[in-house]
Write a protein that holds these residues in place. Structure first.
Motif, PDB file in Angstrom:
ATOM      1  N   LYS A 180      21.607  -0.751  -1.378  1.00  0.00           N
ATOM      2  CA  LYS A 180      21.767  -1.505  -0.145  1.00  0.00           C
ATOM      3  C   LYS A 180      20.426  -2.126   0.235  1.00  0.00           C
ATOM      4  O   LYS A 180      19.359  -1.626  -0.157  1.00  0.00           O
ATOM      5  N   ARG A 181      20.476  -3.206   1.005  1.00  0.00           N
ATOM      6  CA  ARG A 181      19.240  -3.885   1.387  1.00  0.00           C
ATOM      7  C   ARG A 181      18.279  -2.957   2.113  1.00  0.00           C
ATOM      8  O   ARG A 181      17.091  -2.900   1.805  1.00  0.00           O
ATOM      9  N   GLU A 182      18.782  -2.217   3.104  1.00  0.00           N
ATOM     10  CA  GLU A 182      17.905  -1.340   3.876  1.00  0.00           C
ATOM     11  C   GLU A 182      17.346  -0.216   3.020  1.00  0.00           C
ATOM     12  O   GLU A 182      16.194   0.179   3.168  1.00  0.00           O
ATOM     13  N   ALA A 183      18.162   0.319   2.107  1.00  0.00           N
ATOM     14  CA  ALA A 183      17.692   1.380   1.214  1.00  0.00           C
ATOM     15  C   ALA A 183      16.605   0.865   0.286  1.00  0.00           C
ATOM     16  O   ALA A 183      15.584   1.536   0.067  1.00  0.00           O
ATOM     17  N   ALA A 184      16.795  -0.346  -0.263  1.00  0.00           N
ATOM     18  CA  ALA A 184      15.778  -0.941  -1.139  1.00  0.00           C
ATOM     19  C   ALA A 184      14.487  -1.195  -0.384  1.00  0.00           C
ATOM     20  O   ALA A 184      13.393  -0.954  -0.901  1.00  0.00           O
ATOM     21  N   ALA A 185      14.609  -1.680   0.865  1.00  0.00           N
ATOM     22  CA  ALA A 185      13.425  -1.946   1.678  1.00  0.00           C
ATOM     23  C   ALA A 185      12.717  -0.651   2.052  1.00  0.00           C
ATOM     24  O   ALA A 185      11.485  -0.563   1.995  1.00  0.00           O
ATOM     25  N   ARG A 186      13.486   0.360   2.404  1.00  0.00           N
ATOM     26  CA  ARG A 186      12.885   1.640   2.812  1.00  0.00           C
ATOM     27  C   ARG A 186      12.129   2.279   1.649  1.00  0.00           C
ATOM     28  O   ARG A 186      11.025   2.791   1.818  1.00  0.00           O
ATOM     29  N   PHE A 187      12.734   2.272   0.469  1.00  0.00           N
ATOM     30  CA  PHE A 187      12.049   2.843  -0.695  1.00  0.00           C
ATOM     31  C   PHE A 187      10.801   2.026  -1.025  1.00  0.00           C
ATOM     32  O   PHE A 187       9.760   2.591  -1.379  1.00  0.00           O
ATOM     33  N   SER A 188      10.894   0.716  -0.896  1.00  0.00           N
ATOM     34  CA  SER A 188       9.733  -0.144  -1.144  1.00  0.00           C
ATOM     35  C   SER A 188       8.593   0.184  -0.193  1.00  0.00           C
ATOM     36  O   SER A 188       7.427   0.256  -0.605  1.00  0.00           O
ATOM     37  N   PHE A 189       8.901   0.401   1.082  1.00  0.00           N
ATOM     38  CA  PHE A 189       7.861   0.694   2.068  1.00  0.00           C
ATOM     39  C   PHE A 189       7.244   2.066   1.822  1.00  0.00           C
ATOM     40  O   PHE A 189       6.024   2.233   1.936  1.00  0.00           O
ATOM     41  N   LEU A 190       8.066   3.056   1.495  1.00  0.00           N
ATOM     42  CA  LEU A 190       7.525   4.383   1.187  1.00  0.00           C
ATOM     43  C   LEU A 190       6.683   4.340  -0.086  1.00  0.00           C
ATOM     44  O   LEU A 190       5.642   5.001  -0.183  1.00  0.00           O
ATOM     45  N   LEU A 191       7.132   3.546  -1.047  1.00  0.00           N
ATOM     46  CA  LEU A 191       6.387   3.392  -2.297  1.00  0.00           C
ATOM     47  C   LEU A 191       5.052   2.683  -2.073  1.00  0.00           C
ATOM     48  O   LEU A 191       4.115   2.834  -2.865  1.00  0.00           O
ATOM     49  N   SER A 192       4.960   1.920  -0.994  1.00  0.00           N
ATOM     50  CA  SER A 192       3.715   1.197  -0.713  1.00  0.00           C
ATOM     51  C   SER A 192       2.578   2.130  -0.310  1.00  0.00           C
ATOM     52  O   SER A 192       1.409   1.758  -0.431  1.00  0.00           O
ATOM     53  N   ILE A 193       2.903   3.315   0.177  1.00  0.00           N
ATOM     54  CA  ILE A 193       1.855   4.213   0.679  1.00  0.00           C
ATOM     55  C   ILE A 193       0.855   4.580  -0.422  1.00  0.00           C
ATOM     56  O   ILE A 193      -0.346   4.329  -0.277  1.00  0.00           O
ATOM     57  N   PRO A 194       1.301   5.158  -1.552  1.00  0.00           N
ATOM     58  CA  PRO A 194       0.317   5.405  -2.620  1.00  0.00           C
ATOM     59  C   PRO A 194      -0.183   4.110  -3.249  1.00  0.00           C
ATOM     60  O   PRO A 194      -1.340   4.035  -3.681  1.00  0.00           O
ATOM     61  N   ALA A 195       0.672   3.070  -3.296  1.00  0.00           N
ATOM     62  CA  ALA A 195       0.262   1.806  -3.919  1.00  0.00           C
ATOM     63  C   ALA A 195      -0.861   1.132  -3.142  1.00  0.00           C
ATOM     64  O   ALA A 195      -1.706   0.456  -3.728  1.00  0.00           O
ATOM     65  N   ILE A 196      -0.890   1.292  -1.825  1.00  0.00           N
ATOM     66  CA  ILE A 196      -1.970   0.727  -1.003  1.00  0.00           C
ATOM     67  C   ILE A 196      -3.145   1.696  -0.942  1.00  0.00           C
ATOM     68  O   ILE A 196      -4.302   1.290  -0.988  1.00  0.00           O
ATOM     69  N   ALA A 197      -2.849   2.995  -0.834  1.00  0.00           N
ATOM     70  CA  ALA A 197      -3.904   3.993  -0.655  1.00  0.00           C
ATOM     71  C   ALA A 197      -4.852   4.057  -1.848  1.00  0.00           C
ATOM     72  O   ALA A 197      -6.082   4.145  -1.667  1.00  0.00           O
ATOM     73  N   LEU A 198      -4.314   4.003  -3.066  1.00  0.00           N
ATOM     74  CA  LEU A 198      -5.163   4.140  -4.254  1.00  0.00           C
ATOM     75  C   LEU A 198      -6.189   3.013  -4.377  1.00  0.00           C
ATOM     76  O   LEU A 198      -7.391   3.279  -4.512  1.00  0.00           O
ATOM     77  N   PRO A 199      -5.782   1.724  -4.335  1.00  0.00           N
ATOM     78  CA  PRO A 199      -6.790   0.660  -4.401  1.00  0.00           C
ATOM     79  C   PRO A 199      -7.688   0.625  -3.180  1.00  0.00           C
ATOM     80  O   PRO A 199      -8.859   0.244  -3.289  1.00  0.00           O
ATOM     81  N   ALA A 200      -7.171   1.026  -2.015  1.00  0.00           N
ATOM     82  CA  ALA A 200      -8.006   1.053  -0.811  1.00  0.00           C
ATOM     83  C   ALA A 200      -9.144   2.057  -0.957  1.00  0.00           C
ATOM     84  O   ALA A 200     -10.277   1.797  -0.542  1.00  0.00           O
ATOM     85  N   MET A 201      -8.849   3.190  -1.587  1.00  0.00           N
ATOM     86  CA  MET A 201      -9.900   4.186  -1.813  1.00  0.00           C
ATOM     87  C   MET A 201     -10.930   3.686  -2.814  1.00  0.00           C
ATOM     88  O   MET A 201     -12.133   3.933  -2.660  1.00  0.00           O
ATOM     89  N   LEU A 202     -10.449   2.973  -3.852  1.00  0.00           N
ATOM     90  CA  LEU A 202     -11.387   2.401  -4.824  1.00  0.00           C
ATOM     91  C   LEU A 202     -12.271   1.341  -4.173  1.00  0.00           C
ATOM     92  O   LEU A 202     -13.477   1.265  -4.439  1.00  0.00           O
ATOM     93  N   LEU A 203     -11.678   0.516  -3.302  1.00  0.00           N
ATOM     94  CA  LEU A 203     -12.455  -0.498  -2.581  1.00  0.00           C
ATOM     95  C   LEU A 203     -13.472   0.153  -1.657  1.00  0.00           C
ATOM     96  O   LEU A 203     -14.596  -0.332  -1.507  1.00  0.00           O
ATOM     97  N   THR A 204     -13.073   1.266  -1.033  1.00  0.00           N
ATOM     98  CA  THR A 204     -13.993   1.979  -0.140  1.00  0.00           C
ATOM     99  C   THR A 204     -15.189   2.511  -0.921  1.00  0.00           C
ATOM    100  O   THR A 204     -16.322   2.476  -0.443  1.00  0.00           O
ATOM    101  N   TYR A 205     -14.947   2.989  -2.130  1.00  0.00           N
ATOM    102  CA  TYR A 205     -16.034   3.477  -2.983  1.00  0.00           C
ATOM    103  C   TYR A 205     -17.019   2.348  -3.282  1.00  0.00           C
ATOM    104  O   TYR A 205     -18.241   2.536  -3.230  1.00  0.00           O
ATOM    105  N   ASP A 206     -16.466   1.160  -3.582  1.00  0.00           N
ATOM    106  CA  ASP A 206     -17.334  -0.002  -3.823  1.00  0.00           C
ATOM    107  C   ASP A 206     -18.072  -0.414  -2.554  1.00  0.00           C
ATOM    108  O   ASP A 206     -19.208  -0.879  -2.596  1.00  0.00           O
ATOM    109  N   LEU A 207     -17.403  -0.236  -1.412  1.00  0.00           N
ATOM    110  CA  LEU A 207     -17.996  -0.624  -0.127  1.00  0.00           C
ATOM    111  C   LEU A 207     -19.242   0.197   0.191  1.00  0.00           C
ATOM    112  O   LEU A 207     -20.188  -0.295   0.810  1.00  0.00           O
ATOM    113  N   LEU A 208     -19.248   1.445  -0.245  1.00  0.00           N
ATOM    114  CA  LEU A 208     -20.377   2.326   0.041  1.00  0.00           C
ATOM    115  C   LEU A 208     -21.674   1.838  -0.606  1.00  0.00           C
ATOM    116  O   LEU A 208     -22.768   2.212  -0.185  1.00  0.00           O
ATOM    117  N   ALA A 209     -21.533   0.987  -1.622  1.00  0.00           N
ATOM    118  CA  ALA A 209     -22.714   0.466  -2.315  1.00  0.00           C
ATOM    119  C   ALA A 209     -23.349  -0.717  -1.590  1.00  0.00           C
ATOM    120  O   ALA A 209     -24.458  -1.129  -1.920  1.00  0.00           O
TER     121      ALA A 209
END
Length: 265
Positions: A180-209
């Motif tokens: 269903k549309r809402e189910a696909a959207a909900r899973f996509s949003f939950l899946l975004s949490i690690p997908a955003i968190a991982l590169p954000a942490m890598l960017l933060t590591y670069d930011l410290l330099a």
């Protein structure tokens, strides 16, 4: 950065991170039209964290249940629907994590052109439309299994190509699998949490330099990205079952045409 530039880019990032319309395509247009220079690493970190805080805040109750039942299931060897979903999210994150680490340099060097973004904006927009029209739209999140989660996770790998849209391609995959549309959207949003968190942490590591960090720009960008992303998630889930994906697909076609006109016009 000027205040106007901060406001525009932060709002764009917050909105387009979760709408199926491609954030990378939208960040090109203001820079090209208004002649802005690259916003820099610090601002990228800020707006990504703003989007991350928004999705975590919105789904805070769901996240608590996912963590509780996901970890608890390892102990009891019995998983509730939430516990099973938690591990399906982990499974679906593995492909993009591995491919992103291996090919990050190549993608940033060879695939960030306006031509590539125009092509993916149009191509995956048409695919989103097709999936919404042809998909069965009958399955809920409780019917998601490991094979389907892995297919959606594999589709998320394509989002490493600028212009694809992470939310767009994962929703497309979900719809093609009969969700269903809402189910696909909900899973996509939950899946975004690690997908955003991982590169954000890598960017933060670069930011410290960096020797100097514009903390004022960072705080404002984070706040505006958070507000726009939170509102985007809320209203998208409220209306997606009624409006469907057609408006976003049409918008992508118009945006892709605008990018082509900018390149070759």
């Amino acid at each position: 950065m000027e205040i106007f530039q901060i406001v525009v880019l932060a709002l764009i990032q917050g909105l387009t991170e979760f709408l199926p319309i491609s954030s990378s395509a939208h960040l090109i247009l203001p820079a090209e039209v208004l002649g802005w220079q690259d916003q820099g690493l610090a601002f990228d970190v800020a707006v990504h964290f703003g989007s991350l805080i928004a999705v975590v805040t919105y789904f805070r109750k769901d996240i608590w249940l996912l963590l509780r039942d996901g970890l608890g299931g390892l102990k009891s060897r019995q998983f509730s629907d939430e516990g099973r979903l938690a591990w399906l999210i982990v499974l679906a994150t593995i492909p993009v994590g591995l491919v992103g680490l291996i090919f990050k340099g190549y993608i940033e060097t060879h695939l960030r052109s306006a031509a590539v973004i125009a092509a993916t904006t149009i191509g995956f927009g048409l695919l989103l439309w097709w999936a919404d029209v042809r998909g069965a739209r009958v399955q809920t999140l409780t019917q998601l299994n490991w094979k389907k989660a892995l297919v959606i996770g594999g589709a998320q790998v394509l989002a490493l190509i600028p212009g694809t849209s992470r939310s767009g391609i994962t929703m497309t995959a979900g719809l093609m699998l009969g969700m269903k549309r809402e189910a696909a959207a909900r899973f996509s949003f939950l899946l975004s949490i690690p997908a955003i968190a991982l590169p954000a942490m890598l960017l933060t590591y670069d930011l410290l330099a960096l020797e100097s960090v514009p903390w004022g720009d960072i705080l404002l960008g984070t706040l505006l990205s958070f507000i726009s992303a939170y509102l985007c998630i809320h209203f998208f889930l409220q209306f997606i079952s009624r409006i469907g994906m057609a408006p976003f697909a049409i918008y992508r076609l118009i945006l892709g045409a605008a990018l082509i006109w900018m390149i070759w016009g």
